[in-house]
Design an enzyme around this catalytic site. Structure first.
Site, short mmCIF file in Angstrom:
data_model
loop_
_atom_site.label_atom_id
_atom_site.label_comp_id
_atom_site.label_asym_id
_atom_site.label_seq_id
_atom_site.Cartn_x
_atom_site.Cartn_y
_atom_site.Cartn_z
N HIS A 38 -13.13 2.49 0.46
CA HIS A 38 -13.06 1.57 1.39
C HIS A 38 -13.85 0.30 0.92
CE1 HIS A 38 -13.11 4.91 4.99
NE2 HIS A 38 -11.73 4.42 4.86
N ARG B 161 -2.67 -1.95 -3.29
CA ARG B 161 -4.00 -1.34 -3.05
C ARG B 161 -3.89 -0.05 -3.93
NH1 ARG B 161 -5.05 3.29 1.46
NH2 ARG B 161 -7.27 3.26 0.96
N ARG C 37 -11.29 14.87 8.76
CA ARG C 37 -12.12 15.26 7.69
C ARG C 37 -13.52 15.50 8.15
NH1 ARG C 37 -10.91 10.19 4.21
NH2 ARG C 37 -9.21 9.58 5.44
N GLU D 244 -8.38 -5.90 4.98
CA GLU D 244 -8.16 -5.51 3.49
C GLU D 244 -6.83 -6.08 3.02
OE1 GLU D 244 -8.89 -1.56 5.52
OE2 GLU D 244 -9.53 -0.88 3.64
N ASN E 272 0.90 -1.14 -0.04
CA ASN E 272 0.10 -0.08 -0.01
C ASN E 272 0.80 1.36 -0.10
OD1 ASN E 272 -1.95 1.99 0.43
ND2 ASN E 272 -2.67 1.14 2.26
N ASP F 290 -7.84 11.11 17.76
CA ASP F 290 -7.86 9.72 18.32
C ASP F 290 -9.05 9.45 18.93
OD1 ASP F 290 -7.27 7.40 19.75
OD2 ASP F 290 -5.46 7.39 18.64
P1 AMP Z 1 -7.90 2.83 11.67
O1 AMP Z 1 -8.25 3.80 10.67
O2 AMP Z 1 -8.99 1.74 11.04
O3 AMP Z 1 -6.72 2.21 12.17
O4 AMP Z 1 -8.61 3.25 13.10
C1 AMP Z 1 -8.01 4.36 13.76
C2 AMP Z 1 -8.94 5.00 14.82
O5 AMP Z 1 -9.30 3.66 15.85
C3 AMP Z 1 -8.28 5.91 15.75
O6 AMP Z 1 -9.48 6.91 16.04
C4 AMP Z 1 -8.28 4.97 17.18
O7 AMP Z 1 -8.52 5.92 18.22
C5 AMP Z 1 -9.33 4.12 17.07
N1 AMP Z 1 -9.04 2.99 17.97
C6 AMP Z 1 -8.18 2.08 17.92
N2 AMP Z 1 -7.95 1.00 18.81
C7 AMP Z 1 -9.09 1.52 19.58
C8 AMP Z 1 -9.41 1.13 20.92
N3 AMP Z 1 -8.94 0.12 21.54
N4 AMP Z 1 -10.60 1.91 21.51
C9 AMP Z 1 -11.04 2.90 20.77
N5 AMP Z 1 -10.69 3.38 19.66
C10 AMP Z 1 -9.73 2.59 18.99
#
Ligand code: AMP
Length: 397
Positions: A179, A90, A240, A383, A10, A281
């Protein structure tokens, strides 16, 4: 080891993620990341048995090529190179041209590059990564798997903008959706859970990560999705804004903002980050909310309300619904977010099963609603596995 390994790449503008997928076991044998490309601190890192390893790249030169070359050396050192049978890439944007996975050749590279107008941050970087991989693995077949392909089954009423059709014919302005590999994968897994053939299954798939999108899936096919012409549309995301009155852009431009400033604001400073004034986050949002932070509380409420509104609106796209599926970082892990979304959907009869919701985290799938109420479930996405599997299938086709 058998000849069952596919290297999944990717490639982004300043990074390159890689994973070596065993298409028999489905396991990632090795994964890693090249980052800070174009900067002196460019580096490739990977984990073996939980231990992190790093290799600094030369400050000068093509970092995509250097990263791929280092991956080749690593695979040789680990004795895995000869077991790799194909490489899957990807690709974010396949426009209307690519409706399924294709073998990469010079004309495919040119087509992907020609779609760079639609995905200026992604497609040029994919082409650089593909060329680097083709130079490093000249004897292997390479495949392109598109984020947009799964959504090419949307009907015109779902993908057409309510604008002059000249904008579509002249510039290709329409909803494409992204996605796709994630929505495809989780819907296939969810069909197994509801014990129906995927061609007869209907889902609303909710991918909630840093990027977020909802997809209505009718008889196994995408019939609507929330991301649009670009991945900025639809849900509120980490940074975003999602759906927004387009007049706001004109308003800001008239206030003296530059085009770039407006673009950066909506893509990089909005969403959870912009509303909370704190972080993009989700974990940080929940923690701050629990400590009474007002911005974080508003960001949480807004996020869950908007997801529920999208799910509600996608009921219209389906005749029946087997389950809502939650996936990706937030969807797979955040108990309070899922709980609040279900609460927002109570008019449709959804009732959270607290034990089920608590159990379906950290890679565990599961149903999170009470028996005899409409079903919502968690399915961890994968993915890389889809990219590896599709590459392998085409190799043997
Ligand atoms: P991704 O783009 O799929 O990697 O997702 C990232 C998002 O997942 C971020 O906002 C992280 O804060 C959230 N995330 C990852 N682990 C956790 C968790 N254990 N509890 C809550 N949110 C999480």
């Amino acid at each position: 080891m058998s000849n069952s390994l596919v290297l999944v790449i990717n490639s982004g503008s300043s990074s390159l993620k890689f994973a070596l997928i065993d298409t028999v076991s489905g396991e990632a044998t090795l994964s890693g990341l090249g980052e800070c490309f174009g900067m002196p601190e460019a580096v490739v890192s990977w984990k073996i048995d939980g231990e992190k390893h790093e290799h600094a790249l030369d400050a000068e030169g093509n970092h995509h090529q250097q990263a791929v070359d280092r991956i080749v050396v690593l695979l040789e050192e680990l004795g895995m190179k000869q077991d790799i049978v194909a490489i899957g890439h990807r690709v974010v944007h396949g426009g209307e041209k690519f409706t399924k996975t294709v073998k990469i050749d010079e004309s495919v590279l040119e087509e992907i590059d020609s779609l760079s107008d639609l995905a200026p941050l992604h497609n040029p970087a994919h082409v650089i990564g593909m060329r680097a991989a083709m130079a490093a693995f000249p004897s292997l077949s390479q495949y392109a798997v598109f984020d947009t392909a799964f959504h090419q089954t949307m009907p015109a009423k779902a993908y057409t903008g309510a604008i002059s059709q000249k904008l579509y014919t002249d510039y290709g302005i329409r909803r494409y959706g992204f996605h796709g590999t994630s929505h495809y994968y989780v819907s296939r897994e969810a069909a197994k859970v509801v014990n129906k053939p995927v061609e007869e299954s209907n889902f609303i798939s909710v991918h909630l990560g840093n990027g977020a999108s909802v997809c209505a899936i009718k008889n196994g096919k995408s019939v609507d999705t929330s991301m649009g012409f670009t991945p900025l549309a639809g849900l509120m995301m980490g940074t975003r804004c999602g759906d927004l009155d387009p007049s706001i852009i004109e308003f800001l431009l008239k206030k003296g903002w530059s085009q770039q400033e407006v673009f950066d604001e909506l893509n990089k400073k909005s969403g959870l980050l912009g509303v909370s004034g704190l972080t993009s986050d989700c974990r940080g949002i929940i923690e701050a909310m629990e400590n009474g932070h007002e911005g974080a509380t508003l960001a949480f409420e807004l996020f869950c309300y908007r997801v529920a509104k999208y799910i509600g609106s996608y009921m219209v796209a389906l005749d029946e619904l087997d389950a809502i599926i939650f996936t990706a970082g937030i969807g797979e892990n955040s108990l309070p977010i899922r709980s609040k979304i279900l609460e927002n959907l109570k008019i449709f009869g959804y009732r959270e099963d607290e034990e089920g919701n608590a159990a379906a985290r950290f890679g565990n799938a599961g149903v999170i609603t009470k028996p005899n109420t409409p079903v919502a479930m968690v399915i961890p996405t994968n993915e890389e596995w889809v990219i590896a599997k599709e590459s392998m299938e085409l190799l043997h086709a």
